[in-house]
Design an enzyme around this catalytic site. Structure first.
Site, PDB file in Angstrom:
ATOM      1  N   SER A 180       0.859  -1.191   0.000  1.00 41.34           N
ATOM      2  CA  SER A 180       0.000   0.000   0.000  1.00 41.34           C
ATOM      3  C   SER A 180       0.885   1.228   0.000  1.00 41.34           C
ATOM      4  O   SER A 180       2.026   1.181   0.502  1.00 41.34           O
ATOM      5  CB  SER A 180      -0.877   0.005   1.252  1.00 41.34           C
ATOM      6  OG  SER A 180      -1.554   1.243   1.358  1.00 41.34           O
TER       7      SER A 180
ATOM      8  N   TYR B 269      -2.086  -1.991  10.050  1.00 39.63           N
ATOM      9  CA  TYR B 269      -2.146  -2.132   8.590  1.00 39.63           C
ATOM     10  C   TYR B 269      -0.884  -1.560   7.954  1.00 39.63           C
ATOM     11  O   TYR B 269      -0.240  -2.205   7.113  1.00 39.63           O
ATOM     12  CB  TYR B 269      -3.397  -1.410   8.080  1.00 39.63           C
ATOM     13  CG  TYR B 269      -3.610  -1.461   6.582  1.00 39.63           C
ATOM     14  CD1 TYR B 269      -4.303  -2.513   5.998  1.00 39.63           C
ATOM     15  CD2 TYR B 269      -3.140  -0.447   5.752  1.00 39.63           C
ATOM     16  CE1 TYR B 269      -4.521  -2.561   4.626  1.00 39.63           C
ATOM     17  CE2 TYR B 269      -3.346  -0.481   4.380  1.00 39.63           C
ATOM     18  CZ  TYR B 269      -4.044  -1.539   3.816  1.00 39.63           C
ATOM     19  OH  TYR B 269      -4.251  -1.576   2.454  1.00 39.63           O
TER      20      TYR B 269
HETATM   21  N1  LIG Z   1      -8.846  -0.156  -1.419  1.00 41.95           N
HETATM   22  C1  LIG Z   1      -7.784   0.574  -1.170  1.00 41.95           C
HETATM   23  O1  LIG Z   1      -7.878   1.809  -1.048  1.00 41.95           O
HETATM   24  C2  LIG Z   1      -6.425  -0.050  -1.044  1.00 41.95           C
HETATM   25  C3  LIG Z   1      -5.293   0.768  -1.059  1.00 41.95           C
HETATM   26  C4  LIG Z   1      -4.038   0.196  -0.963  1.00 41.95           C
HETATM   27  C5  LIG Z   1      -3.901  -1.180  -0.881  1.00 41.95           C
HETATM   28  N2  LIG Z   1      -5.022  -1.964  -0.857  1.00 41.95           N
HETATM   29  C6  LIG Z   1      -4.838  -3.415  -0.788  1.00 41.95           C
HETATM   30  O2  LIG Z   1      -5.373  -4.015  -1.949  1.00 41.95           O
HETATM   31  C7  LIG Z   1      -5.755  -5.372  -1.659  1.00 41.95           C
HETATM   32  C8  LIG Z   1      -7.176  -5.623  -2.153  1.00 41.95           C
HETATM   33  O3  LIG Z   1      -8.076  -4.850  -1.384  1.00 41.95           O
HETATM   34  P1  LIG Z   1      -9.482  -4.303  -1.896  1.00 41.95           P
HETATM   35  O4  LIG Z   1      -9.446  -2.838  -1.747  1.00 41.95           O
HETATM   36  O5  LIG Z   1      -9.838  -4.903  -3.201  1.00 41.95           O
HETATM   37  O6  LIG Z   1     -10.433  -4.854  -0.698  1.00 41.95           O
HETATM   38  P2  LIG Z   1     -11.689  -5.821  -0.681  1.00 41.95           P
HETATM   39  O7  LIG Z   1     -12.070  -5.928   0.767  1.00 41.95           O
HETATM   40  O8  LIG Z   1     -12.733  -5.380  -1.641  1.00 41.95           O
HETATM   41  O9  LIG Z   1     -11.106  -7.203  -1.203  1.00 41.95           O
HETATM   42  C9  LIG Z   1     -10.277  -8.020  -0.416  1.00 41.95           C
HETATM   43  C10 LIG Z   1     -10.629  -9.471  -0.693  1.00 41.95           C
HETATM   44  O10 LIG Z   1      -9.774 -10.284   0.128  1.00 41.95           O
HETATM   45  C11 LIG Z   1     -10.565 -11.291   0.728  1.00 41.95           C
HETATM   46  N3  LIG Z   1      -9.925 -11.718   1.980  1.00 41.95           N
HETATM   47  C12 LIG Z   1      -9.811 -10.999   3.126  1.00 41.95           C
HETATM   48  N4  LIG Z   1      -9.213 -11.728   4.066  1.00 41.95           N
HETATM   49  C13 LIG Z   1      -8.934 -12.925   3.517  1.00 41.95           C
HETATM   50  C14 LIG Z   1      -8.309 -14.108   3.996  1.00 41.95           C
HETATM   51  N5  LIG Z   1      -7.870 -14.203   5.252  1.00 41.95           N
HETATM   52  N6  LIG Z   1      -8.162 -15.147   3.147  1.00 41.95           N
HETATM   53  C15 LIG Z   1      -8.610 -15.064   1.873  1.00 41.95           C
HETATM   54  N7  LIG Z   1      -9.227 -13.982   1.373  1.00 41.95           N
HETATM   55  C16 LIG Z   1      -9.379 -12.923   2.175  1.00 41.95           C
HETATM   56  C17 LIG Z   1     -11.926 -10.642   0.946  1.00 41.95           C
HETATM   57  O11 LIG Z   1     -12.969 -11.593   1.103  1.00 41.95           O
HETATM   58  C18 LIG Z   1     -12.079  -9.797  -0.304  1.00 41.95           C
HETATM   59  O12 LIG Z   1     -12.700 -10.498  -1.356  1.00 41.95           O
HETATM   60  C19 LIG Z   1      -5.577  -5.532  -0.154  1.00 41.95           C
HETATM   61  O13 LIG Z   1      -4.338  -6.147   0.114  1.00 41.95           O
HETATM   62  C20 LIG Z   1      -5.551  -4.104   0.342  1.00 41.95           C
HETATM   63  O14 LIG Z   1      -4.886  -3.976   1.575  1.00 41.95           O
HETATM   64  C21 LIG Z   1      -6.282  -1.428  -0.936  1.00 41.95           C
END
Ligand SMILES: NC(=O)c1ccc[n+]([C@@H]2O[C@H](COP(=O)([O-])OP(=O)(O)OC[C@H]3O[C@@H](n4cnc5c(N)ncnc54)[C@H](O)[C@@H]3O)[C@@H](O)[C@H]2O)c1
Length: 273
Positions: free
Chosen positions: A160, A173
């Site tokens: 991130s 986080y």
């Molecule tokens: N959305 C943002 O602003 C943002 C910014 C920077 C980084 N990220 C990172 O991007 C990645 C994707 O996030 P997103 O925004 O699509 O979120 P999201 O919550 O929409 O998707 C995350 C997915 O991971 C799955 N998940 C969670 N815990 C799990 C586990 N223990 N085992 C298997 N699956 C699991 C969830 O069910 C979900 O489908 C993450 O690593 C997040 O930290 C997100």
């Protein structure tokens, strides 16, 4: 065979594992890769975690990602598994890889977010976030590596912008995401001789289901003084999942064949100041 009718893509014939693939950015990565010729192993927990205040995915979400991959004439193997469970993940990946006949890359994308000021952060927050975001990323790499060791491959670990910025109000986080960088660079060194590349991707905010209501309350009511740290330099409040998927696609493609140990920011300049 349908294969012969598909024009060459940037990752044609590669078999890629994506965790957290049921929705959000994981789904976007899977579809972008499928569009460019990859077959997918789609992993997700598909249930809520009590310690996380927003809902995670449901089984139908994962089925929908698979349907959308297949619509692009590529194969999808779904596994409902928790990335915190190393043994279950390894068994699921082994099974899916034998179904697809091999593995070329993995995207450790599954992640969760808790929010709180330093004095409201609990050891439960720490354990849940580190378990999924850091150890889960490790478990994903460890499940994939045995399948890559013979022919080389690409590991893409989703970190991130928060890790580079030191973003507050979710310290576990931010710490876990910086841990992902250390893990990835060490692995990049250790596996370079086997032609396995390991890179991290650092998104700024993307609108997805990862939206804890308490974070918005913290930013508007408790610590509005910290809100500027969340602002991008480029004139866009958030970027799109596709912007991140394009970075993932590049890192998996052979265009990036000599790129390893990179912290690939797709952050609209949020880390510039
Ligand atoms: N959305 C943002 O602003 C943002 C910014 C920077 C980084 N990220 C990172 O991007 C990645 C994707 O996030 P997103 O925004 O699509 O979120 P999201 O919550 O929409 O998707 C995350 C997915 O991971 C799955 N998940 C969670 N815990 C799990 C586990 N223990 N085992 C298997 N699956 C699991 C969830 O069910 C979900 O489908 C993450 O690593 C997040 O930290 C997100």
């Amino acid at each position: 065979m349908v294969h012969n009718m598909i024009p060459a893509g940037r990752v044609t014939g590669k078999r890629v594992l994506v965790t957290g693939a049921a929705r959000g950015m994981g789904r976007s990565h899977a579809l972008r890769l499928a569009e460019q010729g990859a077959d997918l192993i789609l992993v997700d927990i598909c249930r809520c975690i009590p310690e996380i205040e927003y809902p995670l995915s449901a089984p139908e979400d994962l089925t929908e990602t698979a349907r959308l991959v297949e619509k692009r004439n590529r194969r999808a193997v779904c596994k409902i598994v928790d990335v915190r469970d190393a043994d279950a993940l390894k068994a699921a990946v082994d099974e899916a890889v034998s179904e697809l006949g091999g593995l070329d890359a993995a995207v450790a994308n599954a992640g969760v977010l808790t929010a709180g000021t330093w004095d409201t952060t609990t050891s439960e927050h720490w354990r849940t976030v580190v378990d999924t975001n850091l150890i889960g990323t490790w478990n994903t790499c460890a499940a994939a590596i045995p399948h890559l060791i013979e022919r080389g491959g690409s590991l893409v670990n989703i970190s991130s912008a928060a890790a580079i910025k030191g973003t507050p109000l979710h310290i576990p986080y931010t710490a876990a995401k910086l841990g992902v960088v250390g893990l990835s660079k060490a692995l990049a060194n250790e596996l370079a001789a086997q032609n396995i590349r390991v890179n991290t991707v650092h998104p700024t905010g993307v609108p997805t289901g990862m939206a804890p209501a308490s974070l918005f309350a913290l930013l508007t009511e408790t610590r509005p003084d910290l809100a500027p740290l969340f602002g991008n330099a480029l004139p866009v409040p958030m970027v799109e999942a596709l912007d991140i998927s394009n970075a993932v696609l590049y890192l998996i493609s052979d265009e990036a064949r000599y790129v390893t140990g990179l912290e690939f920011k797709v952050d609209a300049g949020v880390t510039l100041t």
